[in-house]
Design a protein around this motif. Structure first.
Motif, PDB file in Angstrom:
ATOM      1  N   UNK A 228       0.866  -1.177   0.000  1.00 42.48           N
ATOM      2  CA  UNK A 228       0.000   0.000   0.000  1.00 42.48           C
ATOM      3  C   UNK A 228       0.904   1.228   0.000  1.00 42.48           C
ATOM      4  N   UNK A 229       0.320   2.399  -0.221  1.00 46.20           N
ATOM      5  CA  UNK A 229       1.104   3.634  -0.181  1.00 46.20           C
ATOM      6  C   UNK A 229       1.715   3.831   1.202  1.00 46.20           C
ATOM      7  N   UNK A 230       0.972   3.499   2.240  1.00 40.11           N
ATOM      8  CA  UNK A 230       1.483   3.644   3.603  1.00 40.11           C
ATOM      9  C   UNK A 230       2.669   2.690   3.842  1.00 40.11           C
ATOM     10  N   UNK A 231       2.572   1.465   3.362  1.00 41.22           N
ATOM     11  CA  UNK A 231       3.675   0.515   3.498  1.00 41.22           C
ATOM     12  C   UNK A 231       4.896   0.992   2.717  1.00 41.22           C
ATOM     13  N   UNK A 232       4.669   1.590   1.549  1.00 36.81           N
ATOM     14  CA  UNK A 232       5.778   2.132   0.754  1.00 36.81           C
ATOM     15  C   UNK A 232       6.459   3.264   1.509  1.00 36.81           C
ATOM     16  N   UNK A 233       5.666   4.162   2.110  1.00 40.62           N
ATOM     17  CA  UNK A 233       6.243   5.258   2.894  1.00 40.62           C
ATOM     18  C   UNK A 233       7.093   4.720   4.049  1.00 40.62           C
ATOM     19  N   UNK A 234       6.574   3.720   4.722  1.00 38.63           N
ATOM     20  CA  UNK A 234       7.308   3.126   5.841  1.00 38.63           C
ATOM     21  C   UNK A 234       8.610   2.483   5.354  1.00 38.63           C
TER      22      UNK A 234
ATOM     23  N   UNK B 124       8.598   9.445  -4.989  1.00 36.94           N
ATOM     24  CA  UNK B 124       9.307   8.225  -4.592  1.00 36.94           C
ATOM     25  C   UNK B 124       8.287   7.160  -4.191  1.00 36.94           C
ATOM     26  N   UNK B 125       7.267   7.548  -3.451  1.00 34.87           N
ATOM     27  CA  UNK B 125       6.199   6.601  -3.089  1.00 34.87           C
ATOM     28  C   UNK B 125       5.507   6.107  -4.352  1.00 34.87           C
ATOM     29  N   UNK B 126       5.209   7.022  -5.278  1.00 34.71           N
ATOM     30  CA  UNK B 126       4.608   6.610  -6.558  1.00 34.71           C
ATOM     31  C   UNK B 126       5.518   5.628  -7.290  1.00 34.71           C
ATOM     32  N   UNK B 127       6.814   5.861  -7.214  1.00 32.85           N
ATOM     33  CA  UNK B 127       7.782   4.970  -7.868  1.00 32.85           C
ATOM     34  C   UNK B 127       7.751   3.574  -7.262  1.00 32.85           C
ATOM     35  N   UNK B 128       7.630   3.495  -5.942  1.00 31.05           N
ATOM     36  CA  UNK B 128       7.567   2.189  -5.280  1.00 31.05           C
ATOM     37  C   UNK B 128       6.326   1.434  -5.753  1.00 31.05           C
ATOM     38  N   UNK B 129       5.193   2.120  -5.787  1.00 37.02           N
ATOM     39  CA  UNK B 129       3.941   1.477  -6.204  1.00 37.02           C
ATOM     40  C   UNK B 129       3.993   1.088  -7.676  1.00 37.02           C
ATOM     41  N   UNK B 130       4.594   1.945  -8.503  1.00 36.25           N
ATOM     42  CA  UNK B 130       4.724   1.630  -9.934  1.00 36.25           C
ATOM     43  C   UNK B 130       5.678   0.444 -10.136  1.00 36.25           C
TER      44      UNK B 130
END
Length: 193
Positions: free
Chosen positions: A134-140, A155-161
């Motif tokens: 999730x976006x929250x998990x990516x932020x963490x 950067x969060x968008x990059x993780x999800x992508x």
């Protein structure tokens, strides 16, 4: 074990360190106090690993040791003996980027690029453990890496992508054998007619 003279004229023992870096066996003789970051950058000439704070706080020097993220400025090279290390150079090339590299490029997850190698290795290990964050998990997951240029949104968008791209690669890889099998059946059926 050999010795070399230090700038103070003292002799310091050198230790042979053998590691596998980016799939290649490498050996160098280094002082016991040589940091892994310096070993990679100066002894092995792999300068993609950046050194920011030299205290393990910024994450710029993160590499993968046996697949786990490690701050290379906090680890001595001699403790890496017989381990597999992946630096940013081992993730992919400009011509053949891995999904994390592609995602950071597509989503503008980098600006000056200094912190980027640490983010790329950190995110690669994170997605190996959590392929659908999730976006929250990516932020963490990226919270231990500092970037002074971005607001972290891209950067969060990059993780999800990157997670999406990895999933697409998995699905296309799984589909290829099925397509090959179907094609060979059609050829085989056509040959028998």
């Amino acid at each position: 074990m050999t010795e070399h003279a230090t700038t103070e004229g003292l002799h310091e023992a050198l230790h042979d360190v053998s590691v596998v870096v980016n799939g290649v066996a490498r050996t160098a003789s280094v002082p016991a106090r040589r940091l892994l970051s310096d070993f990679l950058r100066h002894d092995l000439k792999l300068t993609g690993t950046h050194v920011g704070c030299e205290h393990g706080a910024c994450g710029a020097c993160t590499v993968l040791v046996d697949g786990e993220p490690m701050r290379s400025c906090l680890m001595f090279a001699v403790t890496a003996q017989d381990h597999a290390i992946t630096t940013v150079e081992g993730l992919g090339t400009l011509e053949h980027m891995n999904p994390v590299q592609r995602a950071f490029t597509e989503c503008h997850g980098l600006q000056c690029g200094f912190c980027t190698p640490g983010f790329l290795t950190t995110v690669t290990a994170f997605l190996d453990e959590n392929p659908s964050p999730t976006a929250e998990e990516a932020r963490e997951a990226i919270s231990g890496n500092l970037c002074r240029c971005t607001g972290y949104q891209n950067i969060v968008k990059s993780v999800l992508r990157a997670a999406e791209l990895r999933e697409e690669n998995t699905m296309s890889s799984a589909a290829e054998p099925a397509q090959q099998h179907t094609s060979s059946l059609v050829v085989a059926e056509g040959d028998s007619a």
